[in-house]
Design a protein around this motif. Structure first.
Motif, PDB file in Angstrom:
ATOM      1  N   ILE A  96       7.010   0.116   5.869  1.00 61.75           N
ATOM      2  CA  ILE A  96       6.542   0.594   4.580  1.00 61.75           C
ATOM      3  C   ILE A  96       5.664  -0.805   3.461  1.00 61.75           C
ATOM      4  O   ILE A  96       4.634  -0.465   3.364  1.00 61.75           O
ATOM      5  N   TRP A  97       6.730  -2.131   3.971  1.00 61.84           N
ATOM      6  CA  TRP A  97       6.128  -3.366   3.304  1.00 61.84           C
ATOM      7  C   TRP A  97       4.176  -3.309   4.076  1.00 61.84           C
ATOM      8  O   TRP A  97       3.787  -4.010   3.100  1.00 61.84           O
ATOM      9  N   ARG A  98       4.485  -3.409   5.043  1.00 62.24           N
ATOM     10  CA  ARG A  98       3.113  -3.390   5.926  1.00 62.24           C
ATOM     11  C   ARG A  98       1.943  -3.134   5.050  1.00 62.24           C
ATOM     12  O   ARG A  98       1.428  -3.639   5.398  1.00 62.24           O
ATOM     13  N   HIS A  99       2.622  -1.420   5.055  1.00 65.67           N
ATOM     14  CA  HIS A  99       1.118  -0.576   4.643  1.00 65.67           C
ATOM     15  C   HIS A  99       1.189  -1.012   3.220  1.00 65.67           C
ATOM     16  O   HIS A  99      -0.176  -1.166   3.164  1.00 65.67           O
ATOM     17  N   LEU A 100       1.949  -1.373   2.603  1.00 66.46           N
ATOM     18  CA  LEU A 100       1.640  -1.510   0.924  1.00 66.46           C
ATOM     19  C   LEU A 100       1.014  -3.262   1.127  1.00 66.46           C
ATOM     20  O   LEU A 100      -0.143  -3.357   0.076  1.00 66.46           O
ATOM     21  N   LYS A 101       1.474  -4.309   1.948  1.00 66.06           N
ATOM     22  CA  LYS A 101       0.505  -5.412   2.400  1.00 66.06           C
ATOM     23  C   LYS A 101      -1.054  -5.345   2.511  1.00 66.06           C
ATOM     24  O   LYS A 101      -1.805  -6.295   1.526  1.00 66.06           O
ATOM     25  N   THR A 102      -0.693  -4.249   3.169  1.00 65.57           N
ATOM     26  CA  THR A 102      -2.739  -4.066   3.770  1.00 65.57           C
ATOM     27  C   THR A 102      -3.000  -3.781   2.397  1.00 65.57           C
ATOM     28  O   THR A 102      -4.499  -4.210   2.430  1.00 65.57           O
ATOM     29  N   TRP A 174      -2.583   3.833  -6.828  1.00 65.32           N
ATOM     30  CA  TRP A 174      -3.982   4.227  -7.160  1.00 65.32           C
ATOM     31  C   TRP A 174      -4.723   3.487  -8.147  1.00 65.32           C
ATOM     32  O   TRP A 174      -5.744   3.310  -8.317  1.00 65.32           O
ATOM     33  N   SER A 175      -3.952   3.092  -8.854  1.00 62.83           N
ATOM     34  CA  SER A 175      -4.025   2.477 -10.064  1.00 62.83           C
ATOM     35  C   SER A 175      -5.203   1.183  -9.150  1.00 62.83           C
ATOM     36  O   SER A 175      -5.938   0.663  -9.773  1.00 62.83           O
ATOM     37  N   TYR A 176      -3.872   0.412  -8.888  1.00 62.89           N
ATOM     38  CA  TYR A 176      -3.928  -0.776  -8.151  1.00 62.89           C
ATOM     39  C   TYR A 176      -5.493  -0.452  -6.785  1.00 62.89           C
ATOM     40  O   TYR A 176      -6.720  -1.517  -7.074  1.00 62.89           O
ATOM     41  N   VAL A 177      -5.495   0.068  -6.630  1.00 60.25           N
ATOM     42  CA  VAL A 177      -6.737   0.678  -5.311  1.00 60.25           C
ATOM     43  C   VAL A 177      -8.117   0.745  -5.924  1.00 60.25           C
ATOM     44  O   VAL A 177      -9.357   0.616  -5.633  1.00 60.25           O
ATOM     45  N   ARG A 178      -8.167   1.008  -7.046  1.00 61.32           N
ATOM     46  CA  ARG A 178      -9.331   1.714  -8.181  1.00 61.32           C
ATOM     47  C   ARG A 178      -9.460   0.235  -9.519  1.00 61.32           C
ATOM     48  O   ARG A 178     -10.431   0.600 -10.491  1.00 61.32           O
ATOM     49  N   GLY A 179      -8.429  -0.984  -8.975  1.00 59.67           N
ATOM     50  CA  GLY A 179      -8.645  -1.894  -9.971  1.00 59.67           C
ATOM     51  C   GLY A 179      -8.308  -1.816 -11.574  1.00 59.67           C
ATOM     52  O   GLY A 179      -9.156  -2.872 -12.214  1.00 59.67           O
ATOM     53  N   GLU A 180      -7.427  -1.185 -11.634  1.00 61.92           N
ATOM     54  CA  GLU A 180      -6.825  -0.721 -12.804  1.00 61.92           C
ATOM     55  C   GLU A 180      -5.365  -1.576 -13.002  1.00 61.92           C
ATOM     56  O   GLU A 180      -4.888  -0.773 -14.874  1.00 61.92           O
ATOM     57  N   GLY A 181      -4.964  -1.818 -11.858  1.00 60.83           N
ATOM     58  CA  GLY A 181      -3.686  -2.025 -12.205  1.00 60.83           C
ATOM     59  C   GLY A 181      -2.575  -2.655 -11.239  1.00 60.83           C
ATOM     60  O   GLY A 181      -4.164  -3.273 -10.515  1.00 60.83           O
ATOM     61  N   THR A 182      -1.469  -3.240 -11.042  1.00 61.30           N
ATOM     62  CA  THR A 182      -0.994  -3.976  -9.904  1.00 61.30           C
ATOM     63  C   THR A 182       0.132  -3.109  -9.606  1.00 61.30           C
ATOM     64  O   THR A 182       0.801  -2.164 -10.404  1.00 61.30           O
ATOM     65  N   PHE A 183       0.802  -4.251  -8.613  1.00 62.54           N
ATOM     66  CA  PHE A 183       2.118  -3.907  -8.162  1.00 62.54           C
ATOM     67  C   PHE A 183       2.899  -4.741  -8.248  1.00 62.54           C
ATOM     68  O   PHE A 183       2.765  -5.323  -6.704  1.00 62.54           O
ATOM     69  N   ASP A 184       4.468  -4.165  -7.982  1.00 63.22           N
ATOM     70  CA  ASP A 184       4.906  -5.943  -6.973  1.00 63.22           C
ATOM     71  C   ASP A 184       5.746  -5.233  -5.664  1.00 63.22           C
ATOM     72  O   ASP A 184       6.197  -4.022  -5.637  1.00 63.22           O
ATOM     73  N   LEU A 185       5.218  -6.395  -4.421  1.00 59.71           N
ATOM     74  CA  LEU A 185       4.908  -5.455  -3.301  1.00 59.71           C
ATOM     75  C   LEU A 185       6.191  -5.382  -2.651  1.00 59.71           C
ATOM     76  O   LEU A 185       6.967  -4.413  -2.467  1.00 59.71           O
ATOM     77  N   ASN A 186       7.541  -6.653  -2.553  1.00 61.08           N
ATOM     78  CA  ASN A 186       8.738  -5.975  -2.484  1.00 61.08           C
ATOM     79  C   ASN A 186       9.460  -5.619  -3.670  1.00 61.08           C
ATOM     80  O   ASN A 186      10.035  -4.648  -2.159  1.00 61.08           O
ATOM     81  N   SER A 187       9.560  -5.429  -4.136  1.00 58.44           N
ATOM     82  CA  SER A 187       9.933  -4.561  -5.299  1.00 58.44           C
ATOM     83  C   SER A 187       9.861  -3.201  -4.659  1.00 58.44           C
ATOM     84  O   SER A 187      11.113  -1.947  -4.053  1.00 58.44           O
ATOM     85  N   THR A 188       8.478  -2.325  -4.544  1.00 62.36           N
ATOM     86  CA  THR A 188       8.528  -1.355  -3.545  1.00 62.36           C
ATOM     87  C   THR A 188       8.211  -1.551  -2.823  1.00 62.36           C
ATOM     88  O   THR A 188       8.385  -0.149  -2.749  1.00 62.36           O
ATOM     89  N   ALA A 189       8.718  -1.941  -1.879  1.00 55.53           N
ATOM     90  CA  ALA A 189       8.974  -1.710  -0.492  1.00 55.53           C
ATOM     91  C   ALA A 189      10.421  -0.984  -0.249  1.00 55.53           C
ATOM     92  O   ALA A 189      11.084  -0.547   0.696  1.00 55.53           O
ATOM     93  N   ASP A 190      11.532  -2.231  -1.338  1.00 54.51           N
ATOM     94  CA  ASP A 190      12.582  -2.156  -1.135  1.00 54.51           C
ATOM     95  C   ASP A 190      13.071  -0.834  -1.885  1.00 54.51           C
ATOM     96  O   ASP A 190      13.973   0.444  -1.457  1.00 54.51           O
ATOM     97  N   TYR A 191      12.575  -0.329  -3.186  1.00 56.48           N
ATOM     98  CA  TYR A 191      12.973   1.166  -4.021  1.00 56.48           C
ATOM     99  C   TYR A 191      12.185   2.491  -2.580  1.00 56.48           C
ATOM    100  O   TYR A 191      13.507   3.184  -1.972  1.00 56.48           O
ATOM    101  N   ILE A 192      10.891   1.918  -1.895  1.00 58.01           N
ATOM    102  CA  ILE A 192      10.823   3.783  -1.324  1.00 58.01           C
ATOM    103  C   ILE A 192      11.272   3.535  -0.436  1.00 58.01           C
ATOM    104  O   ILE A 192      12.109   4.472   0.338  1.00 58.01           O
ATOM    105  N   THR A 193      11.789   2.250   0.827  1.00 59.16           N
ATOM    106  CA  THR A 193      12.741   2.630   1.597  1.00 59.16           C
ATOM    107  C   THR A 193      14.793   2.620   1.610  1.00 59.16           C
ATOM    108  O   THR A 193      14.962   3.884   2.481  1.00 59.16           O
ATOM    109  N   HIS A 194      14.782   2.696   0.442  1.00 56.00           N
ATOM    110  CA  HIS A 194      16.112   2.716  -0.284  1.00 56.00           C
ATOM    111  C   HIS A 194      16.715   3.865  -0.231  1.00 56.00           C
ATOM    112  O   HIS A 194      17.321   4.426   0.295  1.00 56.00           O
ATOM    113  N   LEU A 195      15.375   4.818  -1.146  1.00 59.06           N
ATOM    114  CA  LEU A 195      15.257   6.089  -1.623  1.00 59.06           C
ATOM    115  C   LEU A 195      15.754   7.029  -0.401  1.00 59.06           C
ATOM    116  O   LEU A 195      15.209   7.982  -0.447  1.00 59.06           O
TER     117      LEU A 195
END
Length: 232
Positions: A96-102, A174-195
């Motif tokens: 999950i982290w690697r996909h987000l990192k890419t 989605w917003s980040y890919v469109r150049g309209e936002g950002t996201f926290d890599l590590n926290s996002t990976a943690d949350y998705i994995t945990h859920l």
């Protein structure tokens, strides 16, 4: 000498193709697929435009080859990295982290995949579709292994789990890919994995190597309290 000539030719062909793919990838990232011409790609690669058509019949084929190459590299990297990672939570978290990192490192490539490749009417018949399946297959294999061992429950269809993971990532970034936002890599990976882990684990043990679960549980509890969510 006659035996070595075909090999040298193949090597030259492979090098030239790699150079053209590298130049095309750079141009597609910088100006987008539709705004990039084969003449510009050729200039970036230091060749005449006709050289491109010795290796790729169309600009579209060049784009597809760029994406295929990216998938091949990612899959090869998975094979190496997963050898040194043990535990279901840790292995899931890495993928999950690697996909987000890419996506974080190369949002333009993610944009090309989403808006140019996956919308192709012939996508499911393309080699890149099967590479995408091989790419996500590493995740489903971890889930299947956890189900076989009894760590995960077996009553949730694996394709739904896969789609939940990658659909969640696609939507969140989605917003980040469109150049309209950002996201926290590590926290996002943690949350998705945990859920995902918490939703599938059979007896809900504290998985080894996951010191973040208690912290995430506390954050989720605070969010629920803020939203007025109560157990029923």
């Amino acid at each position: 000498m006659t035996q070595k000539t075909p090999r040298r030719r193949r090597l030259r062909k492979e090098v030239r193709q790699a150079e053209l793919l590298e130049a095309a990838a750079e141009m597609f990232r910088e100006t987008g697929y539709h705004n990039t011409s084969t003449a510009e790609i050729a200039e970036r690669a230091g060749v005449v435009e006709g050289t491109i058509y010795r290796y790729f019949s169309t600009k579209r084929e060049l784009l597809v080859s760029v994406v295929e190459r990216a998938y091949e590299k990612a899959i090869a990297d998975f094979e190496v990295q997963l050898q040194g990672i043990s535990g279901t939570w840790n292995r899931l978290r890495y993928l999950i982290w690697r996909h987000l990192k890419t996506i974080e490192e190369d949002p333009q490539l993610a944009k090309l995949v989403t808006y140019e490749i996956k919308v192709d009417p012939d996508y499911r018949g393309m080699r890149v579709f099967h590479l995408n399946r091989a790419y996500t297959r590493r995740t489903t294999e971890i889930i299947e292994q956890a189900i076989r061992s009894g760590e995960f429950v077996a009553d949730v269809p694996i394709p739904i789990i896969r789609d939940m993971i990658y659909g969640c990532i696609d939507h969140h970034t989605w917003s980040y890919v469109r150049g309209e936002g950002t996201f926290d890599l590590n926290s996002t990976a943690d949350y998705i994995t945990h859920l995902v882990y918490r939703g599938l684990v059979a007896d809900r043990p504290q998985p080894a190597g996951d010191p973040s679960l208690a912290r995430i549980d506390e954050r989720l509890a605070r969010i629920e309290a803020t939203l007025g969510v109560v157990d029923k």
